[in-house]
Design a protein around this motif. Sequence first.
Motif, PDB file in Angstrom:
ATOM      1  N   UNK A  45     106.535  59.139 -60.738  1.00 48.95           N
ATOM      2  CA  UNK A  45     105.581  58.579 -61.676  1.00 48.95           C
ATOM      3  C   UNK A  45     104.249  59.306 -61.598  1.00 48.95           C
ATOM      4  N   UNK A  46     103.535  59.283 -62.704  1.00 44.72           N
ATOM      5  CA  UNK A  46     102.217  59.896 -62.764  1.00 44.72           C
ATOM      6  C   UNK A  46     101.189  58.936 -62.169  1.00 44.72           C
ATOM      7  N   UNK A  47     100.343  59.459 -61.294  1.00 43.83           N
ATOM      8  CA  UNK A  47      99.341  58.635 -60.628  1.00 43.83           C
ATOM      9  C   UNK A  47      97.962  58.831 -61.251  1.00 43.83           C
ATOM     10  N   UNK A  48      97.581  60.085 -61.447  1.00 42.92           N
ATOM     11  CA  UNK A  48      96.253  60.382 -61.981  1.00 42.92           C
ATOM     12  C   UNK A  48      96.225  61.797 -62.524  1.00 42.92           C
ATOM     13  N   UNK A  49      95.357  62.030 -63.494  1.00 40.12           N
ATOM     14  CA  UNK A  49      95.152  63.372 -64.034  1.00 40.12           C
ATOM     15  C   UNK A  49      93.668  63.652 -64.160  1.00 40.12           C
ATOM     16  N   UNK A  50      93.359  64.947 -64.154  1.00 40.79           N
ATOM     17  CA  UNK A  50      91.987  65.378 -64.387  1.00 40.79           C
ATOM     18  C   UNK A  50      92.037  66.605 -65.293  1.00 40.79           C
ATOM     19  N   UNK A  51      91.205  66.597 -66.325  1.00 41.57           N
ATOM     20  CA  UNK A  51      91.187  67.701 -67.267  1.00 41.57           C
ATOM     21  C   UNK A  51      90.265  68.807 -66.779  1.00 41.57           C
ATOM     22  N   UNK A  52      90.281  69.919 -67.496  1.00 40.85           N
ATOM     23  CA  UNK A  52      89.400  71.031 -67.140  1.00 40.85           C
ATOM     24  C   UNK A  52      87.935  70.628 -67.264  1.00 40.85           C
ATOM     25  N   UNK A  53      87.681  69.652 -68.123  1.00 41.78           N
ATOM     26  CA  UNK A  53      86.310  69.172 -68.300  1.00 41.78           C
ATOM     27  C   UNK A  53      85.932  68.036 -67.381  1.00 41.78           C
ATOM     28  N   UNK A  54      86.881  67.623 -66.538  1.00 45.59           N
ATOM     29  CA  UNK A  54      86.594  66.571 -65.578  1.00 45.59           C
ATOM     30  C   UNK A  54      86.960  65.174 -66.030  1.00 45.59           C
ATOM     31  N   UNK A  55      87.579  65.050 -67.201  1.00 47.96           N
ATOM     32  CA  UNK A  55      87.993  63.731 -67.653  1.00 47.96           C
ATOM     33  C   UNK A  55      89.174  63.262 -66.826  1.00 47.96           C
ATOM     34  N   UNK A  56      89.124  62.013 -66.395  1.00 49.36           N
ATOM     35  CA  UNK A  56      90.166  61.486 -65.521  1.00 49.36           C
ATOM     36  C   UNK A  56      90.918  60.330 -66.170  1.00 49.36           C
ATOM     37  N   UNK A  57      92.178  60.191 -65.765  1.00 49.19           N
ATOM     38  CA  UNK A  57      92.998  59.060 -66.173  1.00 49.19           C
ATOM     39  C   UNK A  57      93.814  58.606 -64.969  1.00 49.19           C
ATOM     40  N   UNK A  58      94.038  57.302 -64.898  1.00 46.44           N
ATOM     41  CA  UNK A  58      94.750  56.737 -63.750  1.00 46.44           C
ATOM     42  C   UNK A  58      95.836  55.779 -64.207  1.00 46.44           C
TER      43      UNK A  58
END
Length: 118
Positions: A45-58
Amino acid sequence: VQLQASGGGWVQAGGSLRLSCTASASIRSVNAIGWYRQAPGKQRELVATISSGGRTNYADSAKGRFTISRDNAKNTVFLQMNSLKPEDTAVYYCNEPSDYPGYVLGSWGQGTLVTVSS
C-alpha cells in the motif's frame, strides 16, 4: 533513478523511526517519490508521496503520525514515523508513483523492515 530504502528496525509501540530513500542520481527532476509498505499477508500500500515541489500526500493511516520530506542536495527522501503502532509493522519501500493509480515507474528493491512490538 534507482531508489534504495534503509533505516528500518525494531521499535516498541509509541516509538519513532526515520527511514531514508537514497537515489542513485539527482532527484531534482523526479516528479514524485513515494513510500510504500507491505505487511505480512497483505497487499502493498501507498503510505505517503512528495512531489518535486514539496507537495505531500498521506494515507489515512499515516496522517498526523508520519512526515515525508526530501533533501535534493543529498538525493534522499525521508519518512519520519512517530507514534508507531504494531499495525505499522511491514517492509517499507520507496518508488516513483506512476500517473496511473496503483502503478510505479521503478523496480521494487529489498525494502527495509520495520517491526513494532506491543
